[in-house]
Design a protein around this motif. Structure first.
Motif, PDB file in Angstrom:
ATOM      1  N   GLY A   1       7.485   7.760 -12.899  1.00 29.37           N
ATOM      2  CA  GLY A   1       6.326   7.956 -13.766  1.00 29.37           C
ATOM      3  C   GLY A   1       5.178   7.013 -13.482  1.00 29.37           C
ATOM      4  N   ILE A   2       5.309   6.208 -12.410  1.00 31.81           N
ATOM      5  CA  ILE A   2       4.263   5.229 -12.081  1.00 31.81           C
ATOM      6  C   ILE A   2       3.053   5.934 -11.451  1.00 31.81           C
ATOM      7  CG2 ILE A   2       3.705   3.360 -10.452  1.00 31.81           C
ATOM      8  CD1 ILE A   2       6.635   2.379 -10.970  1.00 31.81           C
ATOM      9  N   VAL A   3       1.841   5.519 -11.894  1.00 32.92           N
ATOM     10  CA  VAL A   3       0.614   6.008 -11.273  1.00 32.92           C
ATOM     11  C   VAL A   3       0.108   4.920 -10.336  1.00 32.92           C
ATOM     12  CG1 VAL A   3      -1.747   6.817 -11.655  1.00 32.92           C
ATOM     13  CG2 VAL A   3       0.041   7.359 -13.316  1.00 32.92           C
ATOM     14  N   MET A   4       0.022   5.235  -9.048  1.00 30.63           N
ATOM     15  CA  MET A   4      -0.446   4.227  -8.098  1.00 30.63           C
ATOM     16  C   MET A   4      -1.926   3.974  -8.327  1.00 30.63           C
ATOM     17  SD  MET A   4      -0.125   4.215  -3.943  1.00 30.63           S
ATOM     18  CE  MET A   4       1.365   5.144  -3.756  1.00 30.63           C
ATOM     19  N   LYS A   5      -2.298   2.728  -8.536  1.00 32.15           N
ATOM     20  CA  LYS A   5      -3.688   2.389  -8.832  1.00 32.15           C
ATOM     21  C   LYS A   5      -4.578   2.593  -7.617  1.00 32.15           C
ATOM     22  CE  LYS A   5      -2.452   1.008 -12.862  1.00 32.15           C
ATOM     23  NZ  LYS A   5      -1.073   1.458 -12.564  1.00 32.15           N
ATOM     24  N   GLY A   6      -5.872   2.713  -7.881  1.00 32.80           N
ATOM     25  CA  GLY A   6      -6.832   2.979  -6.821  1.00 32.80           C
ATOM     26  C   GLY A   6      -6.740   2.010  -5.659  1.00 32.80           C
ATOM     27  N   GLU A   7      -6.705   0.714  -5.956  1.00 36.27           N
ATOM     28  CA  GLU A   7      -6.673  -0.287  -4.879  1.00 36.27           C
ATOM     29  C   GLU A   7      -5.407  -0.136  -4.050  1.00 36.27           C
ATOM     30  OE1 GLU A   7      -7.068  -0.879  -8.043  1.00 36.27           O
ATOM     31  OE2 GLU A   7      -8.781  -2.196  -8.417  1.00 36.27           O
ATOM     32  N   ARG A   8      -4.287   0.094  -4.730  1.00 40.42           N
ATOM     33  CA  ARG A   8      -3.014   0.252  -4.033  1.00 40.42           C
ATOM     34  C   ARG A   8      -3.047   1.500  -3.146  1.00 40.42           C
ATOM     35  NH1 ARG A   8       2.394  -1.936  -4.450  1.00 40.42           N
ATOM     36  NH2 ARG A   8       1.227  -3.551  -5.532  1.00 40.42           N
ATOM     37  N   ARG A   9      -3.650   2.567  -3.676  1.00 40.97           N
ATOM     38  CA  ARG A   9      -3.780   3.782  -2.862  1.00 40.97           C
ATOM     39  C   ARG A   9      -4.514   3.475  -1.563  1.00 40.97           C
ATOM     40  NH1 ARG A   9      -3.879   9.097  -6.592  1.00 40.97           N
ATOM     41  NH2 ARG A   9      -2.598   8.181  -8.206  1.00 40.97           N
ATOM     42  N   TYR A  10      -5.550   2.672  -1.729  1.00 38.38           N
ATOM     43  CA  TYR A  10      -6.374   2.355  -0.562  1.00 38.38           C
ATOM     44  C   TYR A  10      -5.591   1.546   0.458  1.00 38.38           C
ATOM     45  CZ  TYR A  10     -10.910   1.954   1.652  1.00 38.38           C
ATOM     46  OH  TYR A  10     -11.975   2.078   2.525  1.00 38.38           O
ATOM     47  N   SER A  11      -4.848   0.557  -0.011  1.00 38.73           N
ATOM     48  CA  SER A  11      -4.114  -0.274   0.965  1.00 38.73           C
ATOM     49  C   SER A  11      -2.944   0.502   1.574  1.00 38.73           C
ATOM     50  CB  SER A  11      -3.661  -1.597   0.345  1.00 38.73           C
ATOM     51  OG  SER A  11      -3.038  -1.384  -0.880  1.00 38.73           O
ATOM     52  N   VAL A  12      -2.319   1.363   0.801  1.00 40.58           N
ATOM     53  CA  VAL A  12      -1.226   2.188   1.337  1.00 40.58           C
ATOM     54  C   VAL A  12      -1.783   3.152   2.396  1.00 40.58           C
ATOM     55  CG1 VAL A  12       0.378   4.064   0.772  1.00 40.58           C
ATOM     56  CG2 VAL A  12       0.296   2.017  -0.674  1.00 40.58           C
ATOM     57  N   TYR A  13      -2.906   3.793   2.059  1.00 44.71           N
ATOM     58  CA  TYR A  13      -3.552   4.694   3.015  1.00 44.71           C
ATOM     59  C   TYR A  13      -3.862   3.963   4.323  1.00 44.71           C
ATOM     60  CZ  TYR A  13      -7.319   7.305   5.259  1.00 44.71           C
ATOM     61  OH  TYR A  13      -8.106   7.945   6.178  1.00 44.71           O
ATOM     62  N   ASN A  14      -4.425   2.760   4.190  1.00 45.29           N
ATOM     63  CA  ASN A  14      -4.817   2.015   5.388  1.00 45.29           C
ATOM     64  C   ASN A  14      -3.632   1.580   6.238  1.00 45.29           C
ATOM     65  OD1 ASN A  14      -7.645   2.120   5.495  1.00 45.29           O
ATOM     66  ND2 ASN A  14      -7.762   0.713   3.734  1.00 45.29           N
ATOM     67  N   LEU A  15      -2.511   1.316   5.587  1.00 44.28           N
ATOM     68  CA  LEU A  15      -1.312   0.961   6.353  1.00 44.28           C
ATOM     69  C   LEU A  15      -0.831   2.146   7.195  1.00 44.28           C
ATOM     70  CD1 LEU A  15       0.850  -1.240   3.948  1.00 44.28           C
ATOM     71  CD2 LEU A  15      -0.134  -1.879   6.178  1.00 44.28           C
ATOM     72  N   PHE A  16      -0.771   3.315   6.587  1.00 45.67           N
ATOM     73  CA  PHE A  16      -0.337   4.504   7.342  1.00 45.67           C
ATOM     74  C   PHE A  16      -1.315   4.791   8.479  1.00 45.67           C
ATOM     75  CE2 PHE A  16       2.386   5.306   3.643  1.00 45.67           C
ATOM     76  CZ  PHE A  16       3.537   5.765   4.260  1.00 45.67           C
ATOM     77  N   LYS A  17      -2.596   4.601   8.182  1.00 46.73           N
ATOM     78  CA  LYS A  17      -3.623   4.832   9.197  1.00 46.73           C
ATOM     79  C   LYS A  17      -3.460   3.845  10.355  1.00 46.73           C
ATOM     80  CE  LYS A  17      -8.676   5.011   9.584  1.00 46.73           C
ATOM     81  NZ  LYS A  17      -9.936   4.819   8.840  1.00 46.73           N
TER      82      LYS A  17
END
Lengths: 484, 484
Positions: free
Chosen positions: B267-283
């Motif tokens: 039920g956790i909503v990933m916060k905006g900043e976390r989304r950004y850092s997760v996206y950048n890691l995959f990238k």
């Protein structure tokens, strides 16, 4: 929520830090165009700053066109984003696996001449929508919704909608199939039925015996699963039993795949005796049969020919795939598999991996349509119409083409061979004259059938049938002259 | 037709040969119970014998109860068949392949406690059907049928119903996702979306990174495809980014699979900043992301959190799978994939191998429902109802259970951990008291989460939520006493 974490510094004014923060969020797409910002009161509370700092930040951003305010509704992000040219580019074209690449390569929708307006197309064997009884269909929808209410729109069972399954079990009984020890699972049409069986029961390199030529989609599904397709020649009576036995004997065959009624593409109906000897051959070598019930419902005669599944009384050697897609509403994608309970049990779990279940709404409507008797009326109507088209087309073919042979006893299509004519070349020339059809090689498992073609009749008028066949005949004459 | 080939001998009377022939056909199931025989006149013509011979044969068989006559309708085969005990038996249980066997083994519907009447079940996270607006649904059906007529019931395009695709492209734009160079294919729900991507892009032994715990169906689909599931721990903020980078760095990872909003099961909503850092890691490691848009539509706040796909502006690194199944009518099975055009092109051909296309009727109804504005009304309504249930459940959990942690910010479920309590044992004891839920191990990729459980709230009333949580709390107390 996403505003809860600004780490304020002591150097810059608060409103500027808020402003920069919002800008950076918009730049990195964390705030969406036309997305609503929190109210100033709300945000000031969240950040623990004065409301004035927030108001100033919003006003500055609004001046720069980055935000906009709608009176009484709030503050929103403007649409100012431009595409980032340096985005993360993944080389997708190198990533697909064998299945993906083969599916694309074998996709005839992508490689063949597409339908265009004003073309006379003998390609289609889908039913003529003008024959659908839309009033009965609407009635079926409204009746089923009033019986089931919202339940039919929520998740259901992987095996399918129970009343439909029970109806189809009885329906199979009327075809002479015993259903003791057997069960039914509902699929998204014939295609999914075959795909699920191959998914659960075949491995790369397995061999499946089938009629040659046969249904092109079936060939494709077998190939993308890495299955080796072993073709057995067709004769006017159906599959060649001598060749069949040779291949059953000498190969390690996993399944047989057969279309006994109005076989696609040849239109041949395997006679009762032939069905019996074919069934017994597969039984002798203990190779289970996947029977494609395609077009069975269209058989015109007063006496039905039973499906091969009916010969398997007390046995479990035949997996039957049924569908009404050539009569009723193919757009709703409902078919079924009848097989040994053990098979259906595995396929139920496979279905849950694939798409959970087939649309319960569509299953409910189909059930209502079947139980209301509308189906019988529909069958009678379409049999009559397609029979007329078929008989008329035969006359035209004899008159204008005079081919080496005409195969097919009815149904939705006719298969002909014209000795000395390459059907690919013929198609190319006919296309120039506004006529298209399906060349035989598409249905072949071994590059044969090059002088054959399939003429689908279901969606053409009597006039179009005559005009189209006449054009094909004229093109053939010219081709023959050139080739001499 | 099947009567055309009797080889008459000279020894026996003709009527007897006809009689025996019909009997043998019935015995071998070539003639079906209640199947109609040809009229005597018709058959005599076909066989080239006198009509009297046929009449005598029919009469004899009727006397023996093998045929029966209905006046004015004709002669039919009686239902006398008995099951052949010595039928062809295939050993199906040995025939399934790894996919089939694993699909069955991992099928929790078959292994977990099923729903029963009078149980308070926290297992379901499907939407409450009572919230469906049936009148709007019927209207959507009738409107779309009146616009499209029979066309919507015939074969359509593999990619999907064009008006729906266009609507969804715009819908994705409103979420901040740029759709230039991208396209959409309609699938039978999220499940088929993921299944199709794995079918086309993964090979046995490939590795996919995901949150641990994660959606159990996704784990199952990856496993049946032979994919190795690499879990990364969840923290209260979402996926652990340090561990994620370690695993991206050291492994040859094919894809990431992420559920950023109201993550299932936590039920956790990933916060905006976390989304950004997760996206950048995959990238950074060039590992494409499969984003599961699950429950995104339920996010309550005034400011949307964009999907990860929105961060991929100008890129092609994110494959987004969307579905309204937790809000609207999951029974109709419509979802979509938004991805690079190259990906959708391959998936279009894959879809044709799987089931040709998703029901056009269902797509048409969904489109009409979306365009009419009924969807927005529905979203507002369900957000309010589910929010109330969620907030009430949190109070009850704090009052009756007081767990080690409560995760989840809303949506349809809550995830809790109770230190020192085995959730399997807890489930067993709660079941005796009439309450069931989903134990954490089901969502785990590595046998962890044994002290956790997921409580689905969507289909329970306020009273059931309180009563159920109270019972769980009492059972926990007793278990703790026993365990000490």
């Amino acid at each position: 929520m996403i505003f809860s974490k600004i780490d304020f510094n002591d150097e810059e004014p608060l409103y500027l830090q808020i402003e920069n923060y919002i800008r950076s969020m918009i730049d990195s797409n964390l705030l969406v165009s036309n997305g609503k910002l929190p109210a100033t009161r709300e945000l000031s509370k969240l950040l623990g700053v004065s409301r004035n700092s927030v108001i100033t930040a919003y006003e500055n951003l609004e001046e720069k066109g980055i935000l906009y305010t709608v009176k009484g509704r709030g503050t929103f992000v403007s649409e100012v984003k431009s595409i980032n040219e340096d985005g993360w580019k993944v080389s997708w074209s190198e990533k697909a696996n064998d299945y993906g690449n083969l599916a694309e390569k074998l996709d005839i929708v992508k490689s063949e001449i597409p339908w265009e307006k004003n073309l006379i197309s003998f390609k289609s064997i889908s039913p003529d929508g003008e024959l659908f009884d839309m009033e009965e269909f609407k009635k079926a929808f409204l009746n089923r919704i009033s019986v089931e209410g919202h339940k039919i729109l929520n998740y259901g069972y992987a095996k399918g909608y129970k009343p439909l399954i029970e109806h189809l079990l009885k329906y199979m009984n009327t075809k002479g199939v015993d259903t003791i020890g057997k069960d039914i699972i509902i699929t998204n049409g014939f295609t999914e039925g075959l795909e699920m069986i191959l998914t659960a029961y075949t491995n790369k390199g397995d061999k499946i015996i089938c009629e040659n030529p046969t249904h092109n989609t079936a060939i494709k599904i077998m190939k993308v699963h890495g299955v080796e397709v072993v073709g057995v020649s067709m004769t006017e009576e159906g599959i060649d039993t001598n060749e069949l036995e040779e291949k059953l004997k000498s190969n390690d065959i996993k399944f047989g795949y057969l279309i006994p009624s109005y076989h696609n593409p040849t239109g041949i109906v395997m006679k009762g005796e032939r069905r019996y000897s074919v069934y017994n051959l597969f039984k002798k070598y203990n190779v289970p049969i996947i029977e494609d019930g395609f077009n069975e419902e269209l058989l015109y005669n007063s006496t039905h020919v039973s499906p091969i599944a009916a010969l398997d009384n007390g046995g479990s050697g035949v997996v039957y795939i049924g569908s009404f897609s050539k009569i009723l509403f193919p757009g709703i994608r409902v078919g079924w598999i009848l097989a040994d309970k053990n098979v259906i049990d595995i396929l139920e779990s496979v279905k849950r991996c694939k798409n959970i279940h087939t649309s319960f709404l569509d299953q409910g409507i189909l059930y209502e349509y079947l139980r209301s008797g509308a189906f019988e009326k529909q069958i009678k109507k379409v049999r009559k119409v397609y029979k007329e088209k078929y008989e008329f087309a035969i006359k035209c073919i004899n008159k204008y083409i005079n081919p080496t042979f005409i195969w097919g006893e009815g149904g939705l299509h006719i298969y002909i061979r014209i000795e000395g004519v390459d059907s690919r070349q013929l198609l190319e020339e006919c296309y120039k004259e506004g006529v298209i059809f399906t060349p035989g090689d598409i249905f072949s498992v071994d590059d044969s059938c090059k002088e054959c073609l399939r003429l689908g009749l279901s969606r053409l008028s009597i006039e179009e049938i005559e005009q189209g066949i006449k054009i094909i005949g004229e093109v053939i004459k010219n081709l023959k002259i050139i080739n001499i």
